[in-house]
Write an enzyme that holds these catalytic residues in place. Structure first.
Site, PDB file in Angstrom:
ATOM      1  N   LYS A   1       3.197  11.199  -4.028  1.00  0.00           N
ATOM      2  CA  LYS A   1       1.678  10.465  -4.596  1.00  0.00           C
ATOM      3  C   LYS A   1       0.971  11.605  -5.002  1.00  0.00           C
ATOM      4  O   LYS A   1      -0.368  11.330  -6.288  1.00  0.00           O
ATOM      5  CB  LYS A   1       0.828   9.765  -3.160  1.00  0.00           C
ATOM      6  CG  LYS A   1      -0.199   8.498  -4.015  1.00  0.00           C
ATOM      7  CD  LYS A   1      -0.548   7.637  -3.172  1.00  0.00           C
ATOM      8  CE  LYS A   1      -1.648   7.047  -3.953  1.00  0.00           C
ATOM      9  NZ  LYS A   1      -2.271   6.159  -2.616  1.00  0.00           N
TER      10      LYS A   1
ATOM     11  N   GLU B   1      -7.560   0.650  -3.658  1.00  0.00           N
ATOM     12  CA  GLU B   1      -7.336   0.236  -2.641  1.00  0.00           C
ATOM     13  C   GLU B   1      -8.486   0.477  -1.636  1.00  0.00           C
ATOM     14  O   GLU B   1      -8.799  -0.538  -0.940  1.00  0.00           O
ATOM     15  CB  GLU B   1      -6.877   2.311  -1.953  1.00  0.00           C
ATOM     16  CG  GLU B   1      -5.679   1.816  -2.598  1.00  0.00           C
ATOM     17  CD  GLU B   1      -4.814   3.664  -1.980  1.00  0.00           C
ATOM     18  OE1 GLU B   1      -5.575   4.446  -1.548  1.00  0.00           O
ATOM     19  OE2 GLU B   1      -3.641   3.902  -2.639  1.00  0.00           O
TER      20      GLU B   1
ATOM     21  N   ASP C   1       0.432  -0.925   0.183  1.00  0.00           N
ATOM     22  CA  ASP C   1      -0.301  -0.517   0.040  1.00  0.00           C
ATOM     23  C   ASP C   1       0.726   1.109   0.046  1.00  0.00           C
ATOM     24  O   ASP C   1       1.470   1.756   0.613  1.00  0.00           O
ATOM     25  CB  ASP C   1      -1.340   0.223   1.512  1.00  0.00           C
ATOM     26  CG  ASP C   1      -1.779   1.174   1.502  1.00  0.00           C
ATOM     27  OD1 ASP C   1      -1.281   1.914   0.815  1.00  0.00           O
ATOM     28  OD2 ASP C   1      -2.562   1.076   2.552  1.00  0.00           O
TER      29      ASP C   1
ATOM     30  N   ASP D   1     -12.606   4.620   2.502  1.00  0.00           N
ATOM     31  CA  ASP D   1     -11.728   5.302   2.074  1.00  0.00           C
ATOM     32  C   ASP D   1     -10.936   6.836   2.556  1.00  0.00           C
ATOM     33  O   ASP D   1     -10.794   6.732   0.832  1.00  0.00           O
ATOM     34  CB  ASP D   1     -11.245   4.360   1.714  1.00  0.00           C
ATOM     35  CG  ASP D   1      -9.381   3.795   1.091  1.00  0.00           C
ATOM     36  OD1 ASP D   1      -8.575   4.086   2.418  1.00  0.00           O
ATOM     37  OD2 ASP D   1      -8.701   2.993   0.191  1.00  0.00           O
TER      38      ASP D   1
END
Length: 620
Positions: free
Chosen positions: A76, A181, A13, A207
């Site tokens: 990211k 994810e 992850d 999430d």
């Protein structure tokens, strides 16, 4: 036939703020979250550069305040984006490190490393975090790791997914699969809590991590995981809540002390760290303090913030989350009353106000918080990796059906977006559409490939384009079929076929404009190997210096012990004492000495001391 992979495979992850790695343990029939060398199950996605070394994870984050301009985080949020993107421009205003425009409008990060200016892409920084995750796994497994399943936000577009694959390649690993994810989290939840359920259950995954927000609606039945719809925002998460708190206290400090700290990266970093801790505390407390000693020009910041104030300054962001939740149900056509489980994933899902808003949305339904929100995504990725390697006992028939988050199509008359693959279509998928030439004797057809939901194609994200040659003929006489295919990683390939002659050209829209070229990736892989060699060299040097320092301490104790010291001959005692002084000077002196210098000195000193002690023992 599905591709077979050999050797251990891990699930990673790769988070905006924290990353996590896991591996399937067949003997325990479960995924194992792997601790790093500090004993933590997640590591900060931070990379720092100093005059002496490169640091990754905790070590990088710990020194961020004193080295703010050379400590990189949030990579990211840059990956797969353009420098000119308004989101990138807004982020640059908040970061203490420098970002400039590179080739093809790619963002480039500038740092000072060992006294020299270095330039890194977001993919390179991400690859460094991935390399750290791989090394953590290799120490745990005691074997090399080459294969990995990597997770990405469900709403990552094609460019961001491809850029993530580039980062994995630079880190020296093969991407077995890229999965979304929330889908990975659903795998973890289904396997831990709903394994082999016969009755179909509808699961909603919420999430919210450090930098991205995703929701997914899916069903689970007999180990079949089918995603119905997904929605999200690739730039919404805990970092944004932190930014609001930082701005709040910057203004408070300015109001109280007539000082603006915005131009001081170190002060901002220390304030951000304190705000991040306060945010976590407010998940279970109604009030907390912000206490930063000598924040700016020797002035302390001591203040408090209530949960109510935190909610007030972030309410528009919380409402934005709920609009995305609502959109997911609207797209799916599923009524929210049919949801069996609402599962919370990501560290920011612990925020009390968001939990309250979710419960209100689902008419008071209990929220599922039975799996670790920080680890569920990596756990699910490890499950997928195990399935691709050699299956999992008792659940080898597991099926995962994901969807594409955005509509994909091409531009037709007057800039209209003609959708070929609608959003929330199950993947992998292949769809085609027929077109014809639009004017007499047309010899070339331009195929533009877009993703997005706007009616005008130019308002969507251009993935790439290619020219397709056709034989000259009257308007509308040449039929052309355009094929769109999305693989299991959610990555698009496009081809075109001229049906009159049967000529076909398989042309992959690689979106090279703005992406790393194969030569650049190869160069970065070599640089990554060079970094690894430097890191290894530094570790050996640190160990050699520590070993020498420990031994010098032992020898000093021996010399200080009158009983032992009195038995050593004056000549040997002088030699040992002189060597100890020399050894300490070596430790305190030239920092450019190689590890072998300390190793050899230690060997000589050990031999000298052993010889002296041997004489005592044997009466020589």
């Amino acid at each position: 036939m599905a591709k077979k992979y050999e050797g251990p495979a891990i699930g990673i992850d790769l988070g905006t703020t924290y990353s996590c790695v896991a591996v399937w343990q067949g003997q325990n029939n479960r995924a194992e979250i792997i601790n790093n060398d500090q004993g933590n199950r997640t590591i900060p996605s931070f990379v720092a550069f100093t005059n002496a070394q490169r640091l990754i994870g905790e070590a990088a984050k710990y020194q961020a305040a004193s080295n703010a301009s050379n400590t990189i985080y949030d990579a990211k949020r840059l990956i797969g984006r353009k420098y000119s993107d308004i989101i990138t421009q807004n982020d640059i205003l908040l970061w203490p490190f420098k970002v400039i425009a590179g080739n093809d409008d790619n963002p480039v990060i500038l740092v000072n490393y060992k006294g020299e200016e270095k330039r890194f892409s977001a993919e390179e920084i991400s690859s460094m975090v991935l390399t750290k995750m791989r090394e953590i796994a290799e120490k745990f497994l005691e074997s090399p790791v080459k294969n990995a399943v990597i997770t990405v936000p469900a709403y990552f577009n094609d460019s961001q997914r491809k850029a993530t694959k580039d980062a994995v390649a630079i880190a020296g690993m093969n991407v077995m699969r890229i999965i979304n994810e929330p889908t990975a989290a659903a795998l973890a939840y289904g396997l831990q809590k709903r394994a082999n359920c016969v009755e179909e259950r509808t699961i909603f995954i919420f999430d919210l991590g450090g930098g991205t927000f995703d929701v997914s609606l899916l069903t689970i039945k007999n180990n079949v995981f089918k995603v119905k719809a997904t929605a999200g925002d690739t730039h919404l998460g805990g970092e944004d809540f932190d930014n609001r708190m930082v701005n709040h206290f910057v203004e408070e400090f300015k109001r109280k002390h007539k000082k603006d700290i915005r131009g001081n990266p170190g002060s901002l970093r220390r304030l951000r760290s304190s705000c991040e801790r306060a945010k976590r505390t407010l998940s279970f407390a109604s009030v907390t303090t912000i206490d930063v000693v000598a924040l700016f020009e020797g002035i302390d910041l001591y203040s408090s913030i209530t949960r109510a104030k935190f909610e007030e300054i972030n309410m528009d962001l919380f409402e934005k989350c709920m609009k995305i939740v609502n959109r997911c149900f609207w797209d799916s056509g599923v009524d929210k009353s049919s949801v069996d489980d609402v599962v919370l994933i990501g560290g920011s899902s612990r925020i009390s106000k968001l939990q309250q808003l979710l419960q209100d949305f689902f008419k008071g339904k209990d929220l599922c918080m039975s799996i670790n929100p920080d680890e569920a995504v990596a756990y699910g990725a490890a499950v997928q990796a195990a399935l691709l390697i050699d299956g999992i006992k008792n659940i080898s028939d597991m099926v995962l059906q994901d969807v594409t988050p955005l509509s994909l199509g091409t531009s037709v008359d007057e800039d209209i977006m003609d959708v070929i693959i609608p959003k929330n279509t199950s993947i992998p998928v292949i769809k085609s559409k027929n077109y014809k030439t639009v004017y007499d004797n047309q010899s070339c057809v331009l195929v533009d490939v877009y993703e997005g939901e706007r009616m005008n194609a130019s308002n969507n994200n251009l993935l790439g384009s290619f020219d397709f040659s056709v034989p000259p003929a009257p308007q509308g006489h040449i039929p052309i079929k355009v094929h769109f295919s999305i693989d299991g990683d959610g990555i698009l390939n496009v081809s075109a076929e001229e049906e009159t002659s049967g000529n076909r050209k398989d042309i992959t829209v690689t979106n090279e404009n703005g992406r790393l070229s194969s030569k650049e990736i190869e160069r970065m892989i070599k640089e990554a190997e060079s970094f690894k060699a430097e890191d290894t060299k530094l570790e050996q040097k640190v160990k050699a210096k520590n070993d020498l320092n420990d031994y010098l301490c032992q020898v000093r104790k021996v010399i200080a012990d009158n009983d032992v010291s009195s038995m050593i001959s004056p000549v040997d005692k002088l030699k040992i004492y002189t060597a100890v002084v020399k050894g300490q000077k070596l430790l305190d002196g030239n920092k450019n000495e190689e590890a072998n210098v300390f190793v050899e000195f230690l060997k000589d000193l050990e031999s000298m001391v052993d010889s002296a002690l041997y004489k005592i023992t044997n009466g020589v």
